[in-house]
Write an enzyme that holds these catalytic residues in place. Structure first.
Site, short mmCIF file in Angstrom:
data_model
loop_
_atom_site.label_atom_id
_atom_site.label_comp_id
_atom_site.label_asym_id
_atom_site.label_seq_id
_atom_site.Cartn_x
_atom_site.Cartn_y
_atom_site.Cartn_z
N LYS A 20 0.86 -1.18 0.00
CA LYS A 20 0.00 0.00 0.00
C LYS A 20 0.89 1.22 0.00
O LYS A 20 1.91 1.26 0.69
CB LYS A 20 -0.92 0.02 1.23
CG LYS A 20 -1.99 -1.05 1.21
CD LYS A 20 -3.03 -0.81 2.29
CE LYS A 20 -3.92 0.36 1.94
NZ LYS A 20 -5.05 0.54 2.88
N GLY A 21 0.50 2.22 -0.79
CA GLY A 21 1.22 3.48 -0.80
C GLY A 21 0.28 4.57 -0.33
O GLY A 21 -0.82 4.30 0.13
N SER A 22 0.73 5.83 -0.44
CA SER A 22 -0.17 6.92 -0.10
C SER A 22 -1.36 6.85 -1.05
O SER A 22 -1.19 6.72 -2.26
CB SER A 22 0.54 8.27 -0.23
OG SER A 22 1.04 8.44 -1.53
N GLU A 25 -3.57 1.17 -3.35
CA GLU A 25 -2.88 -0.11 -3.29
C GLU A 25 -1.87 -0.21 -4.44
O GLU A 25 -2.06 0.41 -5.49
CB GLU A 25 -3.88 -1.26 -3.38
CG GLU A 25 -4.85 -1.29 -2.22
CD GLU A 25 -5.86 -2.41 -2.35
OE1 GLU A 25 -6.25 -2.98 -1.31
OE2 GLU A 25 -6.28 -2.71 -3.49
N ASP A 132 8.31 13.55 4.10
CA ASP A 132 7.84 12.31 4.74
C ASP A 132 8.91 11.23 4.63
O ASP A 132 8.63 10.09 4.27
CB ASP A 132 6.53 11.85 4.11
CG ASP A 132 5.72 10.95 5.03
OD1 ASP A 132 6.02 10.92 6.25
OD2 ASP A 132 4.79 10.28 4.56
#
Length: 478
Positions: A20-22, A25, A132
């Site tokens: 999962k990314g920002s 999926e 981030d």
């Protein structure tokens, strides 16, 4: 950034889910024409209406980056409300994945930090801040190449804006100046990299045992964390340089590349040892071991739900949008409006509300409208104007704003001092969540009165909200 037309499934084969990314999926995939393995991030924009601006930000940053230290972007496609983002496939996984069997020896950490610094040197030279940096956002190829990923909250610094004031990042990795909202620049990434160095050495970042909200109060208040234990003097010195609370005293990425700890690092091919270690660990523990809920970000997310926070990554609008007001809050409404480039952006029109809080209905563009904005040229950006637990912004004449000069001589208009981050980042989101979950007029009125009380208290004594919450946390600890 324009999205391509056509059906992505005619060009790519989507295979198994790999993470999962920002915002969405991530799947492994195959380019049918070249037979090349790629990564496909899929996002249902109907489920991510409030994140469309951030999604476009990630696409914009990726499309502008041409560096061997940043994940490659191949294009994006819209299919109905589904957005496909096609990216480089990095088979080694994230540094966080590779840490599952245990922390790294400092020799491997030095290699990763060197490559990470090269990526940051590139981004910072382009006027970009990642905002981030953490182990989960650093990816490895099968051969050990290290690349930065996940640019959903990246920021752009221009000649007219030497420091940003938006409140973004992941709590445990946040620099003190980001939390305090005193304005920050690329040095915030250096702090986050220092925390990431400790994360790789210890298996988790400092204060990982605390609730994220408490960490947010302690990071600006406490002395900076240090690397304790059986590590070299050079590694400890490197971490101390990154974790200086005064951003002006932190070295740049370019300077840190000259540090003896970094210069002694081996070739990236050595990192394949970490990939092999993880594969053996998976064989011993079963592939499901990788799916266990031992990710700090997910733990943070489950811990914060009672407080109305949204972790792992926070993105808050610039404090300018929450200046002092005398107006009554409304039921939250989100309006998304496509406008021209930011230099044409106008201050939001103040909202006039009745004396008593009422529930209002605002016509909002459909998801389809927002989706179309992603297909348009880069001249159009969807911008969210939030009328929620915040009040309408006061308009300050530019002529009255103090100015300063950037190193290159450009005049910079300084933003007014932001309101207490405790008010805008804790109280407002909690009240907003409570407001969204009720239709009881008595509760709505009570929440409106409560918000007005906080507003008045903060106006009479700036910082009182921060002190109140800090005292509550201290009381709960006993």
């Amino acid at each position: 950034m324009a999205s391509k037309k056509g059906d992505p499934e005619e060009l790519y084969v989507r295979q198994e889910k790999i993470g999962k990314g920002s915002f969405g999926e991530v799947f492994k995939g195959i380019n049918k024409k070249t037979n090349e393995t790629i990564a496909i991030k899929t996002i249902d924009l109907e489920d991510a209406e409030d994140e469309i601006e951030d999604i476009q930000q990630e696409i914009n940053v990726l499309s502008q980056c041409e560096s061997p230290f940043v994940t490659k972007y191949f294009g994006s496609f819209l299919k109905g409300s589904k957005l496909w983002i096609i990216m480089e496939y990095l088979a080694g996984g994230s540094v966080l994945d590779l840490m599952k069997p245990g922390p790294f020896d400092e020799g491997y950490i030095a290699i990763i930090l060197r490559e990470l610094l090269k990526g940051l040197e590139y981004l910072h030279s382009e006027g970009k801040i990642h905002r981030d940096i953490k182990a989960a956002n650093v990816l490895l190829s099968a051969s050990g190449d290290v690349k930065l990923a996940d640019f959903g909250v990246s920021g752009q610094l221009t000649d007219q804006m030497t420091k940003r004031n938006t409140f973004v990042g992941t709590p445990f990795w946040m620099a003190p100046e980001v939390i305090k909202q005193t304005g920050y620049d690329s040095k915030a990434d250096i702090w986050s990299m220092g925390i990431t160095a400790l994360e790789m050495a210890k298996g988790e970042p400092p204060r990982a045992d605390l609730h994220p909200m408490r960490a947010l109060f302690l990071i600006p208040k406490d002395p900076p964390p240090t690397l304790e234990g059986n590590f070299s003097k050079g590694f400890k010195e490197f971490c101390a340089l990154c974790l200086n609370k005064d951003p002006n005293q932190r070295p740049t990425a370019k300077d840190l590349l000259k540090h003896k700890f970094i210069k002694a690092a081996k070739k990236t091919s050595s990192l394949t040892d970490l990939i092999e270690r993880r594969q053996k660990w998976l064989q011993l523990n079963g592939n499901n071991a990788d799916d266990e809920n031992d990710d700090l970000d997910r733990d943070a997310k489950s811990n914060e739900e009672d407080f109305g926070w949204e972790f792992p990554t926070i993105k808050q609008k610039s404090p300018v949008a929450v200046q002092e007001q005398q107006q009554t809050p409304q039921k939250p409404t989100v309006v998304s409006t496509p406008i021209k480039e930011q230099q044409q952006q106008q201050q939001p029109t103040p909202v006039t509300t009745p004396q008593q809080p009422v529930t209002t209905t605002t016509t909002t563009p459909t998801t389809e409208t927002k989706v179309r904005s992603l297909s348009n040229s880069s001249q159009t950006t969807p911008v969210k104007t939030t009328v929620a637990a915040t009040t309408a912004p006061a308009t300050t004449p530019a002529s009255n704003a103090p100015t300063s000069t950037t190193p290159n001589g450009a005049a910079v208009t300084q933003q007014q001092a932001p309101r207490a981050s405790a008010l805008t980042s804790v109280i407002y989101p909690v009240l907003s969540k409570l407001l969204k979950n009720t239709s009881d007029e008595n509760v709505i009125n009570a929440l409106a009165q409560l918000k007005m009380a906080f507003d008045n208290a903060e106006k009479a004594k700036p910082g009182i909200t921060h002190s109140l919450i800090a005292q509550i946390i201290e009381t709960l600890k006993r």
